[in-house]
Design an enzyme around this catalytic site. Structure first.
Site, short mmCIF file in Angstrom:
data_model
loop_
_atom_site.label_atom_id
_atom_site.label_comp_id
_atom_site.label_asym_id
_atom_site.label_seq_id
_atom_site.Cartn_x
_atom_site.Cartn_y
_atom_site.Cartn_z
N GLY A 30 72.05 35.76 38.72
CA GLY A 30 73.19 34.89 38.44
C GLY A 30 74.45 35.49 39.01
O GLY A 30 74.45 36.62 39.50
N LEU A 31 75.52 34.74 38.94
CA LEU A 31 76.80 35.20 39.47
C LEU A 31 77.31 36.43 38.72
O LEU A 31 76.90 36.70 37.59
CB LEU A 31 77.83 34.09 39.36
CG LEU A 31 77.62 32.85 40.24
CD1 LEU A 31 78.57 31.74 39.80
CD2 LEU A 31 77.81 33.18 41.70
N SER A 34 78.23 36.40 34.86
CA SER A 34 77.47 35.33 34.22
C SER A 34 76.86 35.79 32.90
O SER A 34 76.59 34.97 32.01
CB SER A 34 76.35 34.84 35.15
OG SER A 34 75.44 35.90 35.45
N GLY A 35 76.64 37.10 32.75
CA GLY A 35 76.07 37.64 31.52
C GLY A 35 74.73 38.32 31.70
O GLY A 35 74.07 38.65 30.71
N LYS A 36 74.33 38.56 32.94
CA LYS A 36 73.02 39.16 33.22
C LYS A 36 72.82 40.49 32.51
O LYS A 36 71.85 40.70 31.79
CB LYS A 36 72.83 39.36 34.73
CG LYS A 36 72.95 38.12 35.57
CD LYS A 36 72.77 38.44 37.04
CE LYS A 36 73.81 39.42 37.58
NZ LYS A 36 75.20 38.94 37.44
N SER A 37 73.75 41.43 32.76
CA SER A 37 73.60 42.77 32.21
C SER A 37 73.68 42.77 30.69
O SER A 37 72.95 43.50 30.01
CB SER A 37 74.68 43.70 32.80
OG SER A 37 74.51 43.85 34.19
N SER A 104 71.36 39.28 43.07
CA SER A 104 70.28 38.85 43.99
C SER A 104 70.51 37.41 44.45
O SER A 104 69.75 36.51 44.08
CB SER A 104 68.90 39.01 43.33
OG SER A 104 68.89 38.58 41.99
#
Length: 214
Positions: A30-31, A34-37, A104
């Protein structure tokens, strides 16, 4: 090249069995912001608390060591993902659940990562948060710098982000807190027989998305 593959007698299945779990990769894409980590970290805490063996690979962290020689050109981004996918495969072979949090941005790179893992062991988690929301959060000030021209080839601004066509699960963090998002992930894992512990749900110890998502 004078190299030969050395077959190991201890199997991946045996390693995973000793940990009483299945091993696989959860690939968060995701951007930036975005909240991935944040979600990967919160999910790892929930899994670890219930006895699962996990490890988290984060996009910024690996660039401090393994991938410190890479920049942000398209070519370097391809190599960045290739290395992470190969490392992830090693963790899966060790019987571990690996959580990867990387922008990614290109479909072909995520497809390459998926192809490196055996079928069914690459779970794509699309953290689908609108660009406007990510820019509002901007915890590192990167979007501001990109808009001012201080950062080049920044995903979402002057470099493309190609959203997944068919991810295993999509999470939208815009109007949800971390606990709700993680519960969605756990339900998916349970429904697909990747975890079996119902007590993982409803843990109220994770802070609000509003203050943590990055």
């Amino acid at each position: 090249m004078n190299i030969t593959w050395h077959e190991q007698t201890l199997s991946k299945a045996a390693r995973a069995k000793s940990k009483s779990q299945k091993s696989y990769v959860l690939w968060f894409t995701g951007l930036s912001a975005s909240g991935k980590s944040t979600l990967a970290n919160a999910l790892e805490h929930r899994l670890h608390a219930s006895g699962h063996h996990t490890y988290l690979l984060d996009g910024d962290n690996v660039r401090h060591g393994l991938n410190q020689d890479l920049g942000f050109s398209d070519e370097d981004r391809v190599e960045n993902i290739r290395r992470i996918a190969e490392v992830s495969k090693l963790f899966v072979n060790a019987g571990t659940i690996i959580l990867c949090a990387f922008i990614s941005p290109f479909k072909r790179d995520r497809d390459m990562a998926r192809a490196i893992l055996p079928q069914g062991e690459f779970i794509e988690v699309y953290v689908n948060t609108p660009l406007t929301v990510c820019e509002q959060r901007d915890p590192k000030g990167l979007y501001r710098k990109a808009r001012q021209g201080e950062i080049r080839q920044f995903t979402g601004i002057d470099s493309a982000y190609e959203a997944p066509d068919n991810p295993e699960i999509t999470i939208n963090t815009e109007n949800k807190n971390v606990e709700n998002c993680v519960d969605e992930l756990l339900v998916y894992l349970q429904q697909n027989n990747l975890i079996h512990r119902n007590e993982l749900l409803g843990n109220g110890n994770i802070p609000s998305c509003r203050s943590m998502l990055t």
